[in-house]
Write an enzyme that holds these catalytic residues in place. Structure first.
Site, mmCIF file in Angstrom:
data_model
loop_
_atom_site.group_PDB
_atom_site.id
_atom_site.type_symbol
_atom_site.label_atom_id
_atom_site.label_comp_id
_atom_site.label_asym_id
_atom_site.label_seq_id
_atom_site.Cartn_x
_atom_site.Cartn_y
_atom_site.Cartn_z
ATOM 1 N N MET A 39 0.849 -1.198 0.000
ATOM 2 C CA MET A 39 0.000 0.000 0.000
ATOM 3 C C MET A 39 0.886 1.249 0.000
ATOM 4 O O MET A 39 0.423 2.347 0.334
ATOM 5 C CB MET A 39 -0.934 -0.002 1.212
ATOM 6 C CG MET A 39 -1.897 -1.190 1.164
ATOM 7 S SD MET A 39 -3.419 -0.910 2.083
ATOM 8 C CE MET A 39 -2.784 -0.655 3.723
ATOM 9 N N HIS A 46 9.113 -3.584 3.403
ATOM 10 C CA HIS A 46 8.643 -3.780 2.020
ATOM 11 C C HIS A 46 9.822 -4.123 1.102
ATOM 12 O O HIS A 46 9.725 -4.999 0.231
ATOM 13 C CB HIS A 46 7.993 -2.503 1.486
ATOM 14 C CG HIS A 46 6.779 -2.044 2.236
ATOM 15 N ND1 HIS A 46 6.765 -0.916 3.006
ATOM 16 C CD2 HIS A 46 5.525 -2.560 2.310
ATOM 17 C CE1 HIS A 46 5.552 -0.740 3.521
ATOM 18 N NE2 HIS A 46 4.784 -1.729 3.123
ATOM 19 N N SER A 201 4.081 1.155 8.107
ATOM 20 C CA SER A 201 3.744 2.500 7.618
ATOM 21 C C SER A 201 2.976 3.262 8.689
ATOM 22 O O SER A 201 3.061 4.484 8.776
ATOM 23 C CB SER A 201 2.901 2.405 6.348
ATOM 24 O OG SER A 201 3.501 1.528 5.428
HETATM 25 P P1 AMP Z 1 1.391 -2.922 3.530
HETATM 26 O O1 AMP Z 1 1.951 -1.874 2.623
HETATM 27 O O2 AMP Z 1 1.392 -2.539 4.959
HETATM 28 O O3 AMP Z 1 0.083 -3.447 3.033
HETATM 29 O O4 AMP Z 1 2.390 -4.149 3.439
HETATM 30 C C1 AMP Z 1 2.741 -4.711 2.209
HETATM 31 C C2 AMP Z 1 3.516 -5.958 2.455
HETATM 32 O O5 AMP Z 1 4.699 -5.665 3.209
HETATM 33 C C3 AMP Z 1 2.733 -7.001 3.259
HETATM 34 O O6 AMP Z 1 2.988 -8.293 2.727
HETATM 35 C C4 AMP Z 1 3.306 -6.845 4.636
HETATM 36 O O7 AMP Z 1 3.212 -8.010 5.435
HETATM 37 C C5 AMP Z 1 4.757 -6.535 4.326
HETATM 38 N N1 AMP Z 1 5.404 -5.871 5.467
HETATM 39 C C6 AMP Z 1 4.929 -4.797 6.144
HETATM 40 N N2 AMP Z 1 5.756 -4.503 7.178
HETATM 41 C C7 AMP Z 1 6.757 -5.417 7.156
HETATM 42 C C8 AMP Z 1 7.908 -5.661 7.958
HETATM 43 N N3 AMP Z 1 8.203 -4.906 9.016
HETATM 44 N N4 AMP Z 1 8.725 -6.694 7.626
HETATM 45 C C9 AMP Z 1 8.436 -7.486 6.555
HETATM 46 N N5 AMP Z 1 7.364 -7.302 5.756
HETATM 47 C C10 AMP Z 1 6.531 -6.296 6.045
#
Ligand code: AMP
Length: 296
Positions: A39, A46, A201
């Protein structure tokens, strides 16, 4: 059809038809394709997914899309942080080959009001009804529907998801298995700050004081996981001690603290069993989630 190829050769794609065309050209060359759905508002977590994809795939596509249908009416859809230029630079530096940034009109041309304007839905029952699913009505249906749509557009061989959102990872794995999507889901370990706080985020929402309190979430689930591994007391005792620690440590509200089976996410009833400990708790306007493996 608009497809911008930047000098550093990362393609920036905003239209579904353009991404399909790019993917078709890669498929003709027999290139393995990895997908990293996000996102935006990217951080090292990420980027570790992009790095994991680049290790095993010839081409990596990241998506940046704040999916409106996975947010509840009182949630932070409008406030969710957006930083497209910085994200694009980070992805180019990480060696990403293409970024898909569709508009809402591209993804939901008739509008995204569910179900009046967008009646289709992908649901995984059972494991979406606990933990975050019990507190965020419609979240997993919205997430899965958009992820399924993105899978069908990008047709990746591999899709990378963070263990940070463990329930999401399991639910996507289940959908892929049940509906025979022709791809492999890869779970990537959580990237943390040096004090243990999982990168997110939503950490941007924390005030300096809340930021100091925040690592207590990781410390607490780690302690609960250690107690369960060593079978010190019952599961209920370990969990209620953990909840008390979070509340005493100034978390405003604990949505849940659970010990669960890794596969079906059902509650563990006995200590000394493998599984994961997961929690969601509020600090100011940030709802933080984290989880950890029981060290057995
Ligand atoms: P989001 O943008 O929050 O929807 O996350 C996108 C992807 O990044 C998802 O698969 C999350 O699980 C992964 N993600 C978010 N934070 C972390 C983190 N600290 N370590 C590893 N992967 C992450």
């Amino acid at each position: 059809m608009q497809l911008t190829v930047r000098p550093d050769s990362m393609a920036i794609v905003r239209e579904i038809a353009a991404l399909r065309e790019l993917v078709r050209s890669w498929r003709r060359q027999d290139l393995t394709i990895g997908l990293v759905p996000t996102m935006g508002c990217l951080h090292r977590g990420h980027l570790s997914l992009v790095a994991a994809s680049r290790k095993i795939c010839a081409r990596t596509i990241a998506t940046i899309y704040v999916n409106p249908i996975q947010f509840g009416p009182t949630e932070d859809f409008a406030a969710y942080p957006r930083q497209e230029d910085t994200d694009l630079k980070l992805l180019a530096q990480e060696g990403c080959d293409a970024v898909f940034l569709p508009s809402d009109a591209e993804m939901f041309p008739a509008g995204f009001e569910v179900p009046t304007q967008f009646p289709s839905l992908v649901t995984v029952r059972g494991m979406t009804e606990v933990m975050c699913g019990a507190h965020r009505e419609g979240h997993f249906d919205g997430m899965l529907t958009e992820v399924a749509k993105t899978f069908l557009i990008a047709q990746p061989d591999y899709a990378f998801f963070g263990e940070k959102d463990f329930q999401q990872l399991r639910v996507v794995e289940q959908m892929v298995s049940d509906l025979s999507f022709p791809l492999t889901v890869v779970g990537v370990p959580t990237v943390r700050e040096s004090d243990g706080l999982a990168l997110s985020s939503r950490n941007q929402y924390l005030s300096p004081r809340e930021r100091q309190i925040a690592p207590l979430l990781h410390r607490t689930i780690s302690a609960v996981a250690a107690d369960l591994a060593n079978a010190r007391g019952s599961v209920e005792e370990a969990l209620s001690t953990g909840i008390r620690k979070l509340e005493e440590g100034r978390f405003a509200k604990v949505d849940y603290l659970v010990a669960m089976d890794r596969t079906n996410l059902r509650p563990l009833t006995e200590p000394g069993r493998p599984g994961r400990v997961a929690a969601a708790a509020w600090l100011g306007r940030a709802r933080l989630i984290d989880n950890i493996r029981i060290p057995l």
